[in-house]
Write an enzyme that holds these catalytic residues in place. Structure first.
Site, mmCIF file in Angstrom:
data_model
loop_
_atom_site.group_PDB
_atom_site.id
_atom_site.type_symbol
_atom_site.label_atom_id
_atom_site.label_comp_id
_atom_site.label_asym_id
_atom_site.label_seq_id
_atom_site.Cartn_x
_atom_site.Cartn_y
_atom_site.Cartn_z
ATOM 1 N N ASP A 479 14.827 -3.942 12.607
ATOM 2 C CA ASP A 479 14.976 -4.843 11.462
ATOM 3 C C ASP A 479 13.715 -5.677 11.235
ATOM 4 O O ASP A 479 12.875 -5.831 12.129
ATOM 5 C CB ASP A 479 16.183 -5.758 11.676
ATOM 6 C CG ASP A 479 16.930 -6.056 10.387
ATOM 7 O OD1 ASP A 479 16.326 -5.938 9.304
ATOM 8 O OD2 ASP A 479 18.121 -6.407 10.467
ATOM 9 N N ASP A 549 21.476 -4.332 2.282
ATOM 10 C CA ASP A 549 22.511 -5.149 2.921
ATOM 11 C C ASP A 549 23.775 -5.199 2.080
ATOM 12 O O ASP A 549 24.846 -5.537 2.584
ATOM 13 C CB ASP A 549 21.996 -6.577 3.135
ATOM 14 C CG ASP A 549 21.185 -6.711 4.411
ATOM 15 O OD1 ASP A 549 21.192 -5.775 5.226
ATOM 16 O OD2 ASP A 549 20.539 -7.756 4.590
#
Length: 761
Positions: A479, A549
């Protein structure tokens, strides 16, 4: 070979299967001659004429000798302040203090295969026969700057890959302020420019705008390719569609600041350029040093946007992605994040894993919260040691427990970040990006590590290697949750601070290369607050990327459609999440969420143990179904059949429909999704594509158990055709499916989506 040179006419011809790219040498200048549908015999008589326009400044050696206007001619790699007032491809400050430059032809080389780019990700050939490469050497007689232009021409795909290498052959230091990877001049501006734009949780929506005089560009200044813009643009011929018309695509293989732009000049010539963004960039070249620009992948399609996309997909799957997972179908994932967030222990994880294993799910991913003292996002980034208060028996217990349940085990990292509340920051406060004597800016309560520093990269390699070697880890989610700011380094002198943003990525690419070599069995997935770094460069190291997301089934439609313009389904990580959706609060059916997520690599982001028995049964059905279709979904030829962008009738509802077809045309998967229905709506006729028109296909649908039960609760005698366009096991010819099509009557009572497969019989 795909590349030829006519020494008498001084013309290079670069032939892909369906296009020809022309380069001309005129009085030592390298000019562009056109990028067009393939021409077998090229005379040059139809090339753009060299015209001496009014008020044009002409180099002294050409003055009075010929009709030549630098301000209007098509250049191959335009320079500044030599008569061309359009955007240059290169700006270098020499000892004279100006950016004036002249690049003259010196030599060239043509050879089979493709060389790797020094320190940068790029496409590659599996064998030398896949492509041919042209190198053209240019020199500036006054500054001793040498520039080599690289062109790799693919023999079976309509692709040309370009980059340039700058070298200083003199003692004076050169200051590179801008160096584009590619510059192409088109003789007209009758195009629309397509870009992929958006925001966090709303990435890569398709935006089209007609070219007008002046500059049209997208860019990132976020030290990341960004959620907001993608390093991709296309020039789309006016009137072109998914299946018709010329399209020219441009994609930069880079993860940092970029510029992708089209300038239309006073005479209607349009100039496309891609490269590192000149914002906050310079690069000092000492004697003998070189600078390599990132690669631009250029694609030509004579059959609309769909063909352009399929060319990018084929190239990226086979000649950009690498490693053991490149050609493998991807495991179905359960990620614990939205099920537990930071609040977990081994018992909670194993309870989730037990249910996931029973559903047939293949990979369990432990997300954020397993390291340091990480109970919230204020702390511990950089401290890559197990949080023993939370997991007293370490990662080994979790890994062994997951594997004992028959699943693979994956782990979340955010290696490029550092928390002020961390042991690493307390030991090395100068290891973050920062500007000397200024306060530091935080995003998500965190700072960004200075990846331009070798000691930082070496530290990360050792720490990550230790974790990845500590137990059996099959997958890593990498990430990157905030854009870097304070882009400065404690190790570089003042005159090199504008090199930091590019050096950041050279450091990151070095780290990823080393980890790929040491752990070739691991499936790496890139993530950046969702899709904030969905670019070709990351695919070189990690064959799939967390698409967004935002996991809402309807929001994902435009995100996934835009992503598919350049990137293959095997690269798009798509999961089913809980409702109400955690990002937008919307409630959609489990059936619809599953249908949408099956457009890419598939998985779940929810607490399976909070679902009803019926929902669990439906997930088990989805998992079994996806295992049957996933090769087609991930590696088949993609056709975007319908989009709200193509709606014309006043009564049409927003409909997304897409189809994936195996290369041998033996199988296809079709999905149609709509966000709402109108009363007395128009019929939607869905004509399929890419099938074998001489074959027959049997149809099977996946409606979802909960949808079927809901419909039959009110309509007990509802036939199977309620859940598909026709009844299951109906046999239809490929010719009929493509030329007549299937009639869809939108009804909200089965969830706003249809999903079915076709198998050749």
């Amino acid at each position: 070979m795909a590349i030829t040179f006519d020494d008498e006419k001084k013309i290079f011809l670069l032939h892909t299967p369906h296009s020809t790219y022309v380069i001309r040498i005129f009085e030592g200048r390298v000019l562009h001659g056109g990028w067009v549908k393939r021409i077998k015999n090229y005379s040059g008589a139809c090339a753009m004429p060299l015209i001496d326009r009014a008020f044009a400044a002409v180099p002294e050696d050409l003055h009075g000798k010929c009709d030549f206007s630098p301000d209007t001619v098509q250049w191959e790699y335009p320079v500044a302040l030599r008569g061309d007032t359009r955007s240059p491809a290169i700006e270098v400050i020499g000892n004279g203090g100006t950016v004036e430059c002249e690049l003259l032809y010196e030599a060239h080389r043509i050879y089979k295969g493709k060389k790797a780019l020094v320190g940068l990700p790029a496409t590659y050939t599996n064998t030398d026969d896949e492509a041919d490469t042209l190198e053209i050497d240019l020199y500036d007689p006054n500054s001793a700057l040498k520039v080599t232009l690289f062109y790799t021409v693919w023999n079976t795909l309509d692709v040309i890959c370009r980059h340039s290498v700058l070298k200083n052959s003199a003692k004076d230091v050169l200051d590179v302020r801008s160096a584009m990877s590619a510059s192409v001049d088109f003789p007209h501006a009758r195009f629309s420019m397509l870009q992929l734009s958006g925001a966090h949780a709303r990435e890569r929506h398709v935006i089209m705008r007609e070219l007008v005089p002046g500059m049209q560009k997208v860019e990132s200044r976020r030290t990341a390719s960004s959620h907001q813009q993608n390093p991709f643009i296309a020039l789309v011929e006016q009137g072109a569609t998914e299946t018709h018309g010329d399209v020219f695509g441009f994609n930069l293989v880079y993860s940092g600041n970029f510029t992708a732009q089209t300038e239309v000049d006073q005479y209607g010539v349009s100039r496309v350029q891609l490269g590192i963004n000149p914002f906050n960039f310079s690069w000092k070249l000492a004697e003998g040093e070189s600078f390599t620009t990132p690669e631009t992948v250029m694609v030509y399609s004579q059959n609309g946007l769909g063909e352009m996309s399929r060319i990018y997909h084929d190239l990226y799957r086979s000649n950009l992605c690498r490693g053991e997972w490149r050609d493998k179908v991807r495991p179905i994932v359960i990620n614990n994040w939205e099920a537990t967030y930071f609040n977990f222990n081994s018992e909670k994880l194993f309870a989730l894993a037990d249910t996931a294993a029973a559903e047939g799910i293949e990979l369990f991913v432990l997300d954020d919260g397993w390291f340091g003292k990480r109970n919230n996002d204020w702390t511990s980034l950089g401290d890559w040691d197990v949080f023993t208060e939370k997991l007293p028996n370490g990662l080994s217990e979790i890994s062994e427990g997951i594997h004992a349940r028959g699943m693979l085990f994956g782990l979340w990292f955010e290696p490029e970040m550092i928390s002020p509340d961390s042991n690493l920051y307390r030991a090395h406060p100068d290891w973050c990006l920062h500007c000397t004597e200024r306060s530091r800016t935080l995003g998500r309560h965190q700072l960004v590590l200075d990846m331009s520093r070798k000691d930082v990269v070496d530290y990360l390699f050792e720490k990550l290697s230790a974790v990845l070697s500590s137990c059996k880890i099959d997958y890593v989610k990498w990430d990157f949750n905030r854009s870097p700011s304070d882009v400065g380094s404690a190790l570089l002198p003042a005159e090199k601070q504008q090199e930091v943003s590019h050096r950041f990525y050279l450091g990151l690419y070095d780290l990823l290369e080393r980890l790929n070599k040491k752990f070739p069995h691991i499936l790496f997935e890139s993530c950046s607050g969702g899709g904030g770094r969905f670019d070709p460069a990351m695919l070189y190291y990690m064959p799939q990327t967390w698409t967004s997301d935002n996991t809402d089934g309807l929001s994902r439609l435009a995100i996934q459609e835009g992503t598919s313009i350049a990137y293959p389904a095997s690269a798009m990580s798509c999961h089913v999440s809980a409702v109400p959706n955690h990002q937008v609060g919307r409630v959609t059916s489990l059936s619809l969420r599953g249908h949408v997520a099956m457009a890419g690599t598939f998985g779940y982001e929810l607490d399976l143990n909070k679902l009803s028995d019926l929902e669990k049964a439906e997930i088990k059905e989805q998992v079994a179904w996806y295992k049957d279709i996933r090769h087609t979904a991930e590696f088949g030829d993609l056709y975007r059949l319908r989009s709200p962008r193509s709606c014309t009738a006043f009564s049409e509802s927003p409909l997304f429909a897409w189809e994936s077809v195996e290369k041998d045309k033996s199988k296809a998967v079709v999905t149609a999704v709509w966000s709402f229905s109108e009363a007395n709506e128009s019929y939607d006729i869905l004509k399929l594509e890419g099938l074998d028109e001489t074959a027959n296909y049997k149809i099977k649908s996946l409606a979802g158990l909960s949808i079927k039960m809901l419909v039959r609760q009110f309509f007990p005698s509802a036939p199977d055709s309620e859940f598909c366009v026709v009844a299951d096991d109906t046999v239809i010819s490929g010719e009929e499916l493509m030329n007549i099509g299937l009639c869809i009557i939108n009804r909200t009572n089965y969830g706003g989506s249809l999903h079915f497969k076709l198998e050749r019989v």
